[in-house]
Write a protein that holds these residues in place. Sequence first.
Motif, PDB file in Angstrom:
ATOM      1  N   TRP A 199      54.138 -38.607  66.546  1.00  0.00           N
ATOM      2  CA  TRP A 199      53.643 -37.790  67.652  1.00  0.00           C
ATOM      3  C   TRP A 199      53.521 -36.320  67.278  1.00  0.00           C
ATOM      4  O   TRP A 199      52.687 -35.605  67.844  1.00  0.00           O
ATOM      5  N   ASN A 250      50.231 -38.284  70.869  1.00  0.00           N
ATOM      6  CA  ASN A 250      50.540 -39.597  71.437  1.00  0.00           C
ATOM      7  C   ASN A 250      50.802 -40.533  70.263  1.00  0.00           C
ATOM      8  O   ASN A 250      49.866 -41.076  69.666  1.00  0.00           O
ATOM      9  N   ASN A 286      52.124 -44.126  75.013  1.00  0.00           N
ATOM     10  CA  ASN A 286      51.971 -44.115  76.469  1.00  0.00           C
ATOM     11  C   ASN A 286      51.201 -45.317  76.998  1.00  0.00           C
ATOM     12  O   ASN A 286      50.894 -45.389  78.186  1.00  0.00           O
ATOM     13  N   ASP A 287      50.905 -46.304  76.128  1.00  0.00           N
ATOM     14  CA  ASP A 287      50.422 -47.594  76.622  1.00  0.00           C
ATOM     15  C   ASP A 287      51.512 -48.308  77.433  1.00  0.00           C
ATOM     16  O   ASP A 287      51.205 -49.171  78.255  1.00  0.00           O
ATOM     17  N   SER A 292      54.264 -48.414  80.263  1.00  0.00           N
ATOM     18  CA  SER A 292      54.411 -47.687  81.531  1.00  0.00           C
ATOM     19  C   SER A 292      55.746 -46.974  81.654  1.00  0.00           C
ATOM     20  O   SER A 292      55.857 -45.988  82.389  1.00  0.00           O
ATOM     21  N   VAL A 299      57.404 -45.255  79.362  1.00  0.00           N
ATOM     22  CA  VAL A 299      57.617 -44.137  78.437  1.00  0.00           C
ATOM     23  C   VAL A 299      57.341 -42.797  79.124  1.00  0.00           C
ATOM     24  O   VAL A 299      56.333 -42.625  79.800  1.00  0.00           O
ATOM     25  N   ASP A 300      58.252 -41.845  78.914  1.00  0.00           N
ATOM     26  CA  ASP A 300      58.076 -40.484  79.410  1.00  0.00           C
ATOM     27  C   ASP A 300      57.839 -39.535  78.244  1.00  0.00           C
ATOM     28  O   ASP A 300      58.287 -39.788  77.117  1.00  0.00           O
ATOM     29  N   PRO A 301      57.131 -38.398  78.484  1.00  0.00           N
ATOM     30  CA  PRO A 301      56.875 -37.448  77.400  1.00  0.00           C
ATOM     31  C   PRO A 301      58.147 -36.717  76.981  1.00  0.00           C
ATOM     32  O   PRO A 301      59.122 -36.641  77.738  1.00  0.00           O
ATOM     33  N   TYR A 307      54.281 -37.967  73.147  1.00  0.00           N
ATOM     34  CA  TYR A 307      54.877 -39.278  73.389  1.00  0.00           C
ATOM     35  C   TYR A 307      55.307 -39.881  72.058  1.00  0.00           C
ATOM     36  O   TYR A 307      54.513 -39.960  71.122  1.00  0.00           O
ATOM     37  N   THR A 347      56.766 -42.663  69.276  1.00  0.00           N
ATOM     38  CA  THR A 347      56.984 -44.036  68.800  1.00  0.00           C
ATOM     39  C   THR A 347      57.963 -43.983  67.638  1.00  0.00           C
ATOM     40  O   THR A 347      57.817 -43.171  66.727  1.00  0.00           O
ATOM     41  N   SER A 370      61.309 -45.295  72.261  1.00  0.00           N
ATOM     42  CA  SER A 370      60.729 -44.045  72.748  1.00  0.00           C
ATOM     43  C   SER A 370      61.736 -43.415  73.705  1.00  0.00           C
ATOM     44  O   SER A 370      62.936 -43.692  73.608  1.00  0.00           O
ATOM     45  N   ARG A 408      62.841 -42.346  77.799  1.00  0.00           N
ATOM     46  CA  ARG A 408      62.695 -42.576  79.228  1.00  0.00           C
ATOM     47  C   ARG A 408      63.648 -41.637  79.944  1.00  0.00           C
ATOM     48  O   ARG A 408      64.851 -41.669  79.702  1.00  0.00           O
TER      49      ARG A 408
END
Length: 304
Positions: free
Chosen positions: A159, A164, A190-191, A193, A195-197, A207, A209, A228, A230
Amino acid sequence: MNELKEGVSHHMPMLTKDQIQMRDPFVLPHEADGTYYLYGSTDADIWKAKGVGFDAYRSKDLVNWEGPFPAFRPTPAFWADLNFWAPEVHPYHGRYYMFATFKAEGVCRGTQILVADTPLGPFIPHSDGPVTPRDWECLDGTLFVDDEGVPWIIFCHEWVQIKNGTVCAQRLSPELDHANGEPVVLFAANDASWVDPVHSNRHGTGYVTDGPFAYRCDNGELLLLWSSFRQGKYAQATARSTSGRIVGPWVHDPEPLFDSDGGHGMIFRTFAGDRYLALHTPNSTPDERPIFIPLQERDGRLSV
């Protein structure tokens, strides 16, 4: 080294997991000697300090660990001196291959493949530098061998370079010494739902990975563990391939497996056949420790 090979290592201390500072734990159950080998990011400060190397530990019961053993130490000519991260050791065609992340100032972070004849090493460079794309900031490469016997590296395009982050797969040569063809993007952070930035002073908002690991379920479904953030905490999640192949398409389970500030996990089975999820928690240095969580699998679904 002869002492170690003969198993005469009475001078090594025995430790429990809560005495081992480690990120990104990886367990290799080695049936030939009935021993579990534990690897991970073991430098005291993996973020800013110069890289020292990777230590390994071994155990007969997953409770008492002997070590540390110096599995990898760079020579003065080694290209990288920063960010020695996330070593994984995979048996492949009779030898042991370590996939590990490295970086140098002005050089993109990437996964290089090392090799040894025994699980404890010493591991030496096998590929000519990173096998991940040289102009990409990459990390956390893992090995996956498909149903046709073709080896792949699964890794993260980070990222910090693309905002992303993505998880990608790329074919490897049969000898595991270079990549073949172009990388395939499997999915973006961010595919999912859940996951938060994240926010950093240096890299802005993006975001994450981290830590892909492929796992084939008893019913044939192909899962991919990855991590990731949250609500500001590190989390461990799963995605599943609707085709059963590494190229996907991938769909994300709606809830993480573990979201209590831990992640970068992998799955291993004990010699008795029990499944465990290995990950590190908490996600803060120097407090991170490896933990093993019993894992249930039913109809391609995992639960802790």
